[in-house]
Motif scaffolding. Sequence first.
Motif, PDB file in Angstrom:
ATOM      1  N   LYS A 221      44.533  18.606 -17.928  1.00  0.00           N
ATOM      2  CA  LYS A 221      45.051  19.319 -16.753  1.00  0.00           C
ATOM      3  C   LYS A 221      45.590  18.340 -15.722  1.00  0.00           C
ATOM      4  O   LYS A 221      46.654  18.560 -15.142  1.00  0.00           O
ATOM      5  CB  LYS A 221      43.951  20.176 -16.128  1.00  0.00           C
ATOM      6  N   ASN A 222      44.873  17.263 -15.485  1.00  0.00           N
ATOM      7  CA  ASN A 222      45.330  16.288 -14.492  1.00  0.00           C
ATOM      8  C   ASN A 222      46.586  15.566 -14.939  1.00  0.00           C
ATOM      9  O   ASN A 222      47.462  15.271 -14.114  1.00  0.00           O
ATOM     10  CB  ASN A 222      44.212  15.298 -14.158  1.00  0.00           C
TER      11      ASN A 222
ATOM     12  N   ASN B 250      52.397  14.845 -14.486  1.00  0.00           N
ATOM     13  CA  ASN B 250      53.719  14.986 -15.106  1.00  0.00           C
ATOM     14  C   ASN B 250      54.624  15.872 -14.259  1.00  0.00           C
ATOM     15  O   ASN B 250      55.799  15.547 -14.036  1.00  0.00           O
ATOM     16  CB  ASN B 250      53.572  15.585 -16.506  1.00  0.00           C
ATOM     17  N   GLN B 251      54.064  16.978 -13.786  1.00  0.00           N
ATOM     18  CA  GLN B 251      54.841  17.907 -12.953  1.00  0.00           C
ATOM     19  C   GLN B 251      55.271  17.234 -11.656  1.00  0.00           C
ATOM     20  O   GLN B 251      56.426  17.395 -11.216  1.00  0.00           O
ATOM     21  CB  GLN B 251      54.031  19.169 -12.666  1.00  0.00           C
ATOM     22  N   LEU B 252      54.365  16.485 -11.039  1.00  0.00           N
ATOM     23  CA  LEU B 252      54.708  15.777  -9.809  1.00  0.00           C
ATOM     24  C   LEU B 252      55.803  14.752 -10.031  1.00  0.00           C
ATOM     25  O   LEU B 252      56.742  14.612  -9.235  1.00  0.00           O
ATOM     26  CB  LEU B 252      53.473  15.095  -9.217  1.00  0.00           C
TER      27      LEU B 252
ATOM     28  N   GLU C   4      59.093  16.505 -10.430  1.00  0.00           N
ATOM     29  CA  GLU C   4      59.585  17.004  -9.132  1.00  0.00           C
ATOM     30  C   GLU C   4      60.211  15.860  -8.330  1.00  0.00           C
ATOM     31  O   GLU C   4      61.208  16.064  -7.637  1.00  0.00           O
ATOM     32  CB  GLU C   4      58.447  17.635  -8.346  1.00  0.00           C
TER      33      GLU C   4
ATOM     34  N   ARG D  71      49.440  17.940 -14.366  1.00  0.00           N
ATOM     35  CA  ARG D  71      49.796  17.972 -12.942  1.00  0.00           C
ATOM     36  C   ARG D  71      50.561  16.717 -12.538  1.00  0.00           C
ATOM     37  O   ARG D  71      51.539  16.776 -11.798  1.00  0.00           O
ATOM     38  CB  ARG D  71      48.544  18.145 -12.087  1.00  0.00           C
TER      39      ARG D  71
END
Length: 109
Positions: free
Chosen positions: A95-96, A101-103, A106, A99
């Motif tokens: 999960k971390n 990766n998403q940051l 972005e 997250r």
Amino acid sequence: MSENNRLRDVFDAIADPTRRRLIRLLAEAEEVPLHDLTARFEIGRTAVSKHLTILKEAGLVLDRKVGRETRYRLNATPLKEVQDWVGYYSDFWKKNMLRLNQLLEEEET
């Protein structure tokens, strides 16, 4: 001995590399006599017996007498506690990392 009546913590029992190796050897066979296990190590019979006792106290090993010989087999059920603990942290890191990766994605856009 029920899982609730274990004399030793499973994590304590698997902390030693010799005991982990014993678990592996027992997992590969249905039942193994003490002298066969001892032959696989460069430590004496007494030391192997002590390690097996610790595993037995944690519920990881079952034994039975056949004549004058003691045979051992693995009871892997207590290892589920270890699997559950590791699984929790595996999910935590997945999960971390997702997250993170998403940051990073972005920030690139």
